[in-house]
Structure formats: C-alpha cells, structure tokens
Design an enzyme around this catalytic site. Structure first.
Site, short mmCIF file in Angstrom:
data_model
loop_
_atom_site.label_atom_id
_atom_site.label_comp_id
_atom_site.label_asym_id
_atom_site.label_seq_id
_atom_site.Cartn_x
_atom_site.Cartn_y
_atom_site.Cartn_z
N LEU A 185 0.79 -1.09 0.08
CA LEU A 185 0.06 0.06 0.05
C LEU A 185 0.96 1.28 -0.06
CD1 LEU A 185 -3.16 0.59 -0.05
CD2 LEU A 185 -2.88 0.35 2.57
N ASP A 186 0.84 2.21 -0.88
CA ASP A 186 1.72 3.06 -1.08
C ASP A 186 1.77 3.96 0.23
OD1 ASP A 186 2.21 2.82 -3.78
OD2 ASP A 186 0.25 3.95 -4.40
#
Length: 178
Positions: free
Chosen positions: A39-40
């Site tokens: 997840l960025d």
C-alpha cells in the site's frame, strides 16, 4: 497467521524505516510476518501481513484476481462517462486495466481525520468514489482516476477479498482467520 493492519498515511509497507518515513515495526511487533502486497506510503487502510508464503501468494498473485476495494477522494465531480470508463477499464502506460466496479458515494461516515489533512480548495469540488479492482499494479487506482480526469486526493483500501478494515483505527491491527 494473518494480521489485518490499518496502515496510516506516510507509513511504508515494510518493516524498515527509510529517512523520514516510518516502517511497520513501529506498530507491529510480531516476528516472522511480512506484508502480503503493498500500500503506497501516501495511501491508507487495510494491509494484510502473514507468515504463510502460500497465502501471501494467493493474496498478491494477479492471476488469482482477488478483489480489492478502495475509497478515493477525487478532485472534481465524476461524470457518468468517467465512471463508465473506469468500469470498462482504462489504458495506462503499462497497458489496459481490467474492468472495475465503481460508484460515486457519499463521504464515508466511518472516516477518520487524515494527518496531514487533505488540502481543501473552496473553488474546486471534490467527490468520493468506491472502486473495486482485481489487479494490484503500482499506484493503479490513482493512475486510473487521473486517466479519466479525476486526480486522487486521498486513497483508503477497505477490503481485500473477504477481509475488511472494519473496526480498526489507523495504526491498529488484529489477528484474523486466514
């Protein structure tokens, strides 16, 4: 073992910190687990961690087509055409995306404040979209939204397969059934 973690904004999806960005070790003290996917740093929400390599592969392998649901705050008002294009799949630099399930939705009532807050501009409208994709390319949802003229201001993943974020505040985690 499977862990659901509500990853806060500006946290990396790895245990080691890098520069000013904190890693998962600041929240999760469970040996032997690793992130099942990413997840960025600037995205929030559900991150799954496991110590089971086969489960990790099932969660992350694009051939498994495991659905992932996101809430995206976008700049602008989504037209029906933009939503239809997202639903059909859009062309990105790395190729066309699979069709997505997309709906304009009201702001979620469970939404927590973001730190730092999204910069609001009084002259530019914004709106929320709920998107479900079956891929997991780098920054895919952000790039899809931008491709239809709706830059993403905030992105929260709420579900991967049957696993959800329900009841977890940012920075909290719990063990869940695989």
């Amino acid at each position: 073992m499977l862990i659901a973690f509500n990853k806060p904004m500006n946290v990396l999806s790895q245990f080691t910190s890098e520069g000013k960005w904190r890693g998962l070790k600041d929240w999760i003290d469970v040996p032997g687990v690793y992130a099942a996917g990413r997840l960025d740093r600037d995205s929030e929400g559900l991150l799954l961690l496991t110590d089971d390599g086969r489960l990790q592969a099932r969660i992350t392998d694009p051939r498994a087509k495991m659905p992932k649901t996101y809430y995206a705050l976008v700049e602008g008002r989504p037209s029906q055409d933009a939503i239809n294009r997202l639903c059909e799949g859009v062309s990105l630099k790395d190729g066309p995306t699979r069709p997505a399930k997309v709906a304009a939705v009201p702001a979620p009532d469970w939404l927590w404040p973001r730190d730092p807050p999204v910069r609001l501009r009084k002259t530019v409208p914004d709106a929320w979209l709920r998107l479900t994709i079956t891929e997991g390319r780098n920054r895919q949802v952000r790039r899809m939204c931008a491709a239809v003229g709706l830059p993403c201001l905030r992105l929260i993943r709420t579900q991967i397969g049957d696993w959800t974020l329900d009841g977890l505040a940012p920075g909290q985690w719990r063990r869940i059934a695989p």
